[in-house]
Write a protein that holds these residues in place. Structure first.
Motif, PDB file in Angstrom:
ATOM      1  N   UNK A  25      36.567 -31.105 -14.618  1.00 14.50           N
ATOM      2  CA  UNK A  25      37.455 -29.962 -14.417  1.00 14.50           C
ATOM      3  C   UNK A  25      36.828 -28.689 -14.967  1.00 14.50           C
ATOM      4  N   UNK A  26      36.211 -28.772 -16.161  1.00 19.68           N
ATOM      5  CA  UNK A  26      35.561 -27.601 -16.748  1.00 19.68           C
ATOM      6  C   UNK A  26      34.369 -27.174 -15.912  1.00 19.68           C
ATOM      7  N   UNK A  27      33.624 -28.134 -15.385  1.00 21.44           N
ATOM      8  CA  UNK A  27      32.466 -27.800 -14.533  1.00 21.44           C
ATOM      9  C   UNK A  27      32.898 -27.043 -13.288  1.00 21.44           C
ATOM     10  N   UNK A  28      33.958 -27.542 -12.650  1.00 19.12           N
ATOM     11  CA  UNK A  28      34.450 -26.863 -11.440  1.00 19.12           C
ATOM     12  C   UNK A  28      34.979 -25.472 -11.787  1.00 19.12           C
ATOM     13  N   UNK A  29      35.716 -25.396 -12.916  1.00 19.09           N
ATOM     14  CA  UNK A  29      36.278 -24.106 -13.320  1.00 19.09           C
ATOM     15  C   UNK A  29      35.178 -23.088 -13.622  1.00 19.09           C
ATOM     16  N   UNK A  30      34.130 -23.523 -14.316  1.00 21.11           N
ATOM     17  CA  UNK A  30      33.052 -22.585 -14.658  1.00 21.11           C
ATOM     18  C   UNK A  30      32.301 -22.134 -13.411  1.00 21.11           C
ATOM     19  N   UNK A  31      32.084 -23.034 -12.475  1.00 21.64           N
ATOM     20  CA  UNK A  31      31.380 -22.654 -11.235  1.00 21.64           C
ATOM     21  C   UNK A  31      32.224 -21.653 -10.433  1.00 21.64           C
ATOM     22  N   UNK A  32      33.535 -21.958 -10.339  1.00 21.29           N
ATOM     23  CA  UNK A  32      34.425 -21.033  -9.614  1.00 21.29           C
ATOM     24  C   UNK A  32      34.463 -19.674 -10.309  1.00 21.29           C
ATOM     25  N   UNK A  57      29.327 -18.503 -17.842  1.00 20.39           N
ATOM     26  CA  UNK A  57      27.988 -19.053 -18.085  1.00 20.39           C
ATOM     27  C   UNK A  57      27.933 -19.838 -19.393  1.00 20.39           C
ATOM     28  N   UNK A  58      28.590 -19.282 -20.431  1.00 15.33           N
ATOM     29  CA  UNK A  58      28.640 -19.981 -21.720  1.00 15.33           C
ATOM     30  C   UNK A  58      29.433 -21.278 -21.594  1.00 15.33           C
ATOM     31  N   UNK A  59      30.525 -21.223 -20.843  1.00 11.86           N
ATOM     32  CA  UNK A  59      31.330 -22.424 -20.624  1.00 11.86           C
ATOM     33  C   UNK A  59      30.533 -23.496 -19.884  1.00 11.86           C
ATOM     34  N   UNK A  60      29.722 -23.078 -18.910  1.00 11.16           N
ATOM     35  CA  UNK A  60      28.887 -24.024 -18.167  1.00 11.16           C
ATOM     36  C   UNK A  60      27.830 -24.661 -19.084  1.00 11.16           C
ATOM     37  N   UNK A  61      27.263 -23.851 -19.985  1.00 17.65           N
ATOM     38  CA  UNK A  61      26.266 -24.375 -20.921  1.00 17.65           C
ATOM     39  C   UNK A  61      26.887 -25.413 -21.847  1.00 17.65           C
ATOM     40  N   UNK A  62      28.078 -25.108 -22.364  1.00 22.45           N
ATOM     41  CA  UNK A  62      28.780 -26.074 -23.226  1.00 22.45           C
ATOM     42  C   UNK A  62      29.099 -27.342 -22.457  1.00 22.45           C
ATOM     43  N   UNK A  63      29.494 -27.161 -21.190  1.00 22.21           N
ATOM     44  CA  UNK A  63      29.824 -28.317 -20.364  1.00 22.21           C
ATOM     45  C   UNK A  63      28.601 -29.217 -20.151  1.00 22.21           C
ATOM     46  N   UNK A  64      27.453 -28.606 -19.940  1.00 29.05           N
ATOM     47  CA  UNK A  64      26.218 -29.389 -19.760  1.00 29.05           C
ATOM     48  C   UNK A  64      25.890 -30.176 -21.021  1.00 29.05           C
ATOM     49  N   UNK A  65      26.087 -29.539 -22.183  1.00 29.78           N
ATOM     50  CA  UNK A  65      25.828 -30.235 -23.446  1.00 29.78           C
ATOM     51  C   UNK A  65      26.794 -31.395 -23.633  1.00 29.78           C
ATOM     52  N   UNK A  66      28.045 -31.199 -23.247  1.00 31.24           N
ATOM     53  CA  UNK A  66      29.052 -32.252 -23.413  1.00 31.24           C
ATOM     54  C   UNK A  66      28.748 -33.486 -22.568  1.00 31.24           C
ATOM     55  N   UNK A  67      28.046 -33.280 -21.468  1.00 30.74           N
ATOM     56  CA  UNK A  67      27.706 -34.438 -20.635  1.00 30.74           C
ATOM     57  C   UNK A  67      26.782 -35.412 -21.384  1.00 30.74           C
ATOM     58  N   UNK A  68      26.130 -34.963 -22.420  1.00 24.81           N
ATOM     59  CA  UNK A  68      25.208 -35.823 -23.182  1.00 24.81           C
ATOM     60  C   UNK A  68      25.923 -36.687 -24.215  1.00 24.81           C
TER      61      UNK A  68
END
Length: 322
Positions: A25-32, A57-68
């Motif tokens: 949900x956060x990934x979709x929200x950040x892309x939108x 952009x910051x939200x997308x970066x945090x989201x990428x880190x959370x995937x780990x």
């Protein structure tokens, strides 16, 4: 230096499926949000679009880190978690979870593993060279000791393969087990003779006292492998033979010993049969024998009963007197 033991991870571990839904949900929200901020920039709303683009952009970066931070554990698997080098506990809960992605996670297997060691040449208690091998069943009991008490880096076949790979870490530990089992086997084998050559001492030997040897082997292995947090499930000798250079000589010695033992049984039985024959002849008054004739009869019966070839009967009707 005080030795630590493993303990369970006490940090936050969230349901993996819930966090998967949140991350998506956060990934979709950040892309939108990024797309919408670009649209705002094109509509001359530069300040608003810039702030929105930075936030998304910051939200997308945090989201990428959370995937780990996702962990999936099967039964009898574990993750050793470290917080910037500090041991934070061992995670053993089976299932799909999410933890702080800044934890370092090393995967380990807690399943039983089998080691079939190649036979090695050792000298037994009497100095005879023998070939001896063992089969060992082991598993990890303490993940802290396995990761931090032994240097798996020096045991790896390639220094670059140690890291988060469970296979490389377990292979390094298996090499440690192989070296220590070799040393323990040499130590135990050197305390016993291969066989009791005199057959009178009744001392335990490698060939006749398998249970005692296996029990002592397990004890020695437990002492050596406890350093790495490894538990010995079972250890036993699965191969035992004289070394090739003396095998032929020892085989002839064993054959000679077996022949002597068999001859002793044959003579013992023959004497019993001769005694019984003389007793029956005397009790039933079949024939009266003097000492010379008894000696001759005993000699003939012993030759017949103890000989390897079949007896050739000779009828002599003139030597016995009633």
């Amino acid at each position: 230096m005080e030795t630590k033991n493993e303990f369970s991870f006490k940090g936050t571990a969230l349901n993996g499926f819930l966090m998967l839904f949140v991350n998506l949900a956060v990934l979709i929200l950040s892309i939108v949000g990024i797309i919408y901020s670009i649209v705002l920039l094109d509509d001359s709303n530069g300040a608003q679009g810039g702030w929105l683009l930075g936030a998304c952009g910051l939200l997308l970066l945090v989201n990428i880190i959370c995937w780990c931070g996702f962990l999936m554990l099967e039964p009898n698997e574990a993750r050793v978690l470290t917080w910037f080098g500090k041991y934070s506990g061992t995670f053993t809960r089976t299932g799909f979870y999410w933890v702080n992605p800044f934890y370092g996670a090393k995967k380990l297997s807690l399943r039983a593993r089998n080691l079939d060691a190649e036979p090695i040449k050792v000298n037994d208690k009497t100095g005879n060279p023998v070939m001896i091998g063992l089969v060992l069943v082991w598993k990890l009991k303490d993940t802290y000791k396995a990761m931090f008490e032994v240097d798996s880096q020096t045991m790896a076949s390639s220094p670059t393969e140690i890291g988060g790979s469970a296979k490389s870490i377990m292979n390094a530990l298996e090499k440690f087990v192989r070296v220590q089992s070799d040393a323990a086997l040499r130590q135990v084998a050197g305390q016993y003779a291969y066989d009791d050559e005199d057959a009178q001492t009744n001392e335990p030997t490698l060939r006749s006292s398998a249970d005692e040897i296996n029990e002592q082997l397990e004890q020695k292995l437990d002492e050596r492998l406890a350093l790495a947090g490894i538990e010995v499930v079972e250890a036993r000798i699965n191969y035992l033979a004289y070394a090739p250079e003396i095998a032929a000589v020892m085989l002839r010695r064993q054959q000679a010993s077996a022949i002597i033992t068999a001859r002793e049984k044959i003579v013992e039985g023959a004497v019993s049969m001769v005694k019984m024959a003389l007793q029956k002849l005397s009790d039933e008054d079949v024939v009266e024998l003097d000492d010379d004739k008894k000696a001759a009869m005993v000699s003939n019966l012993m030759v017949v009963l103890c000989g390897d070839d079949s007896a050739q009967p000779v009828v002599n009707a003139g030597t016995l007197n009633h």
